[in-house]
Structure formats: C-alpha cells, structure tokens
Design an enzyme around this catalytic site. Structure first.
Site, short mmCIF file in Angstrom:
data_model
loop_
_atom_site.label_atom_id
_atom_site.label_comp_id
_atom_site.label_asym_id
_atom_site.label_seq_id
_atom_site.Cartn_x
_atom_site.Cartn_y
_atom_site.Cartn_z
N GLU A 1 0.80 -1.24 0.00
CA GLU A 1 0.00 0.00 0.00
C GLU A 1 0.83 1.29 0.00
O GLU A 1 0.63 2.19 0.81
CB GLU A 1 -0.97 -0.02 1.20
CG GLU A 1 -1.84 -1.28 1.20
CD GLU A 1 -2.80 -1.40 2.37
OE1 GLU A 1 -2.75 -0.57 3.29
OE2 GLU A 1 -3.61 -2.34 2.36
N GLU B 1 -6.41 -10.16 -2.08
CA GLU B 1 -7.25 -10.02 -0.88
C GLU B 1 -8.73 -9.82 -1.25
O GLU B 1 -9.41 -8.98 -0.72
CB GLU B 1 -6.78 -8.83 -0.03
CG GLU B 1 -5.31 -8.88 0.35
CD GLU B 1 -4.88 -7.73 1.23
OE1 GLU B 1 -5.74 -7.00 1.75
OE2 GLU B 1 -3.65 -7.55 1.42
#
Ligand code: G3I
Length: 334
Positions: A136, A243
């Site tokens: 991220e 995910e």
C-alpha cells in the site's frame, strides 16, 4: 395434491483448487485452526494461504525490538502440514512501523530495517512462495505516494527499492510483490500504482510480481476491472489477486439498493475480476486469494461500520458455498 417438494439443495461446489488453473488462496489466522469446519473447507477448496496478520510487524516485533515468531511459525506449519503454499504479508507497510524504529540514528535505522526484512523473509526461505514486500505505497486518493516513517528516513522510492533488494537477498526464490488496494475501484490510484511500478523497475528494484488486493467496490462500472487488469498485465509480471472481498455495504450514505440488486452487483464485479484474471497469460496468473473464508471471518465484520449483515466472501456464516462461489468456480473452468 402432493406436498410441495422441498427445494433441491444447491449442487455441491466443485473444489475451487481443482477447477482453477492457478492456486486458490485465503487469509488465515491461528485461531481458525481449532475450527473443524474451517479446516475442512480450506483443505477442500484451497491450496495457498496468507497469514491475515500474524506474519506482520505488529505481531512479530516485540516491545523491546525482539522477534516473536510463535504465531507465524504455527501458520507456516499448518500450511506445510496441509499442502498449502505459504504467501507472506507484509514486510514493509506504511500502516505498521514500530516504536523500536522511532529513535534510531540513521545507521542503526538502516541496519534494523535491513535486519527486519532479512530475519522475517529469511526465516521462511524455501517455504514462502511470495511476499508482499511493500504494501500500500500509493496515497489513499491516488495522488502520489504515502508519506510514512519508512519514506521519511529512506526516501520515497528509496525505502521501496531497499526493501526489494533486501528481500531478494533473504529469499531469492520467492516472488517479490508490490501490493495495493482500490486499484480497480479508483482509476487514478491504479494509474499512480502503474507509474510507481514502472519507475521502480527502471531503478532496478527486483520486483517480481504485482498484487491487486481487490477489496471490490461493487458499484463501479462494468469494464473498469477488466481495463485495469489489462494495464497491470503490461509489465509481463505475475499478478496476484491478493485479498478479494466484495462488501455489500454502502458506508456514509443512504443505501436504496435492494439486497438482490447488491448481490447482482457483487456477482457482476467478482465474475468480471475472475474472467479478467483468467484472460491473463498462464505465466502471469500467480494466485487468486480471498480475504477470508466465511462472511463472518471477514475483517469487514470486525469494522466499526459493520451492520452484522455484510456478505463479502464466498462461503456463508454456516460454511455453505454461496452462489458467488459457484459463479467463481464456473468462471475458473478452462
Ligand atoms: O486476535 C487478536 C485478539 O486476541 C486480541 O484480543 C485483539 C486485540 O488486540 O487483537 C486481535 O488481533 C487483531 C487481528 O486483526 C484479528 O482480529 C489485530 O489486533 C489486528 O491488528 C488485526 O487486524 C488485521 C489488519 O490487517 C492489521 O494487520 C486484520 O485482521 C486484517 O484483515 C487486515 O488486513 C489488511 C491487509 O493486511 C492489507 N489490506 C487491507 C486489509 C484489511 O484491512
């Protein structure tokens, strides 16, 4: 008139890992190993596992800067004992630095940064098939990169290049991923991610794979996921849908959709993602991972905004395969 026949039970879901021409993963935590239903469904449908949080800095680094691998080792052992590939997350993440790093001079900081990566990635060398080396990095709104302890001390690209270089030394056979979320949902963020990958590769970072978390916003227009997957594929690197979940919630606004409308949107976007992944060259289909097994296992059901009714995953609270799982299995058929 005869009694109405009870509705036929839905056909049993064919094992996802048998249908899909690539590994099917899920997130896991040690507390789930004592749940026989969870273990049985994982053994039936999955062949890869990602520690949901117990291989992260928050669980491994102790208050005095030591390393506690007790939970991470249990996960690695479960994966090995159940013929599941192990995928590690995450080595360097803006969201988790640690007090231990806060007061170090530059020399110690760099040494301990490198030591953290070498110790964790090195411990699972030969078992972890891949790592989220940098997690991220892109700013929430897609406008540039996040500012974090790591970027402040090692530079915006510097911390990422260093992390990949150190991970390569520690785990040369693992596929080293850069991983982010909302890349399909927010084209601006997706574009920044792609530019970042291109820049890091040109700088010589040994990036081996690209992770798109795919916490899907089911209200995005059809086609947006497909377009991003095609752009992601341009680097020729393995891609990990890392995910997947698809919340039915609409936070912070009045939600006028019926449940059927939301389930139809959810199926539409998840199938689009699966079909876009299936369209990739075989060498670029690293794995397809769901962020949990049953709806009640989802992190989304632990969020403050949870209304107790979200159904973001493939199996329901009772462990039954949902129509979403059957749609995914159908999309994975060659
Ligand atoms: O299980 C313990 C419990 O025993 C303890 O009482 C409690 C309070 O300390 O903590 C519980 O562990 C929590 C764990 O989730 C299980 O619920 C950890 O504190 C908490 O930090 C952990 O949060 C995880 C989060 O990442 C931070 O690591 C979530 O499970 C996990 O789903 C989430 O996953 C992230 C990905 O890594 C990156 N992408 C977004 C995704 C969702 O936020």
């Amino acid at each position: 008139c005869g009694s109405a026949e009870p509705p036929a039970p839905p056909p049993a879901l064919a094992p996802l890992k048998a249908t899909a021409p690539f590994p099917i993963g899920l997130s896991a935590m040690t507390g789930q190993f004592d749940d026989p239903q969870w273990v049985d469904l994982v053994r039936t449908h999955f062949n890869q596992l990602t520690p949901e949080w117990e291989m992260k800095m928050e669980r491994i680094l102790t208050a005095d800067g030591g390393y506690d691998f007790s939970a991470a080792d249990r996960i690695a052992a479960f994966a090995r004992d159940n013929a599941l590939r192990l995928y590690g997350t995450t080595l360097i993440w803006y969201a988790q630095d640690h007090p231990h790093f806060h007061d170090l001079d530059q020399t110690r900081f760099e040494a301990d940064y490198d030591r953290w990566i070498a110790t964790v990635a090195g411990r699972y060398r030969g078992q972890a098939v891949g790592w989220d080396v940098v997690n991220e990095p892109v700013a929430e709104n897609g406008d540039g990169l996040r500012d974090c302890l790591w970027s402040q001390r090692l530079g915006q690209d510097g911390y990422m290049i260093r992390a990949f270089e150190q991970a390569k030394l520690a785990a040369p056979d693992a596929v080293l991923f850069i991983n982010d979320y909302n890349l399909e949902n927010n084209p601006r963020k997706g574009a920044t991610f792609l530019r970042t990958v291109e820049r890091l590769l040109k700088a010589g970072a040994p990036i081996g794979g690209l992770g798109t978390q795919s916490h899907l916003d089911i209200e995005i227009p059809a086609g947006q996921i497909t377009r991003f997957m095609r752009e992601l594929a341009q680097f020729g690197l393995p891609i990990h849908v890392s995910e997947l979940d698809a919340s039915l919630r609409a936070d912070r606004r009045l939600d006028t959709r019926s449940r059927d409308e939301k389930l139809a949107q959810q199926k539409g976007r998840v199938v689009e993602l699966a079909e876009a992944f299936m369209a990739l060259p075989e060498a670029q289909r690293f794995a397809f991972t769901a962020w949990g097994l049953r709806d009640t296992d989802s992190w989304l059901r632990r969020e403050p905004e949870d209304d107790g009714r979200d159904q973001p995953l493939l199996f329901d609270a009772q462990g039954r395969a949902k129509p979403l799982a059957a749609a995914l299995e159908a999309a994975f058929r060659r």
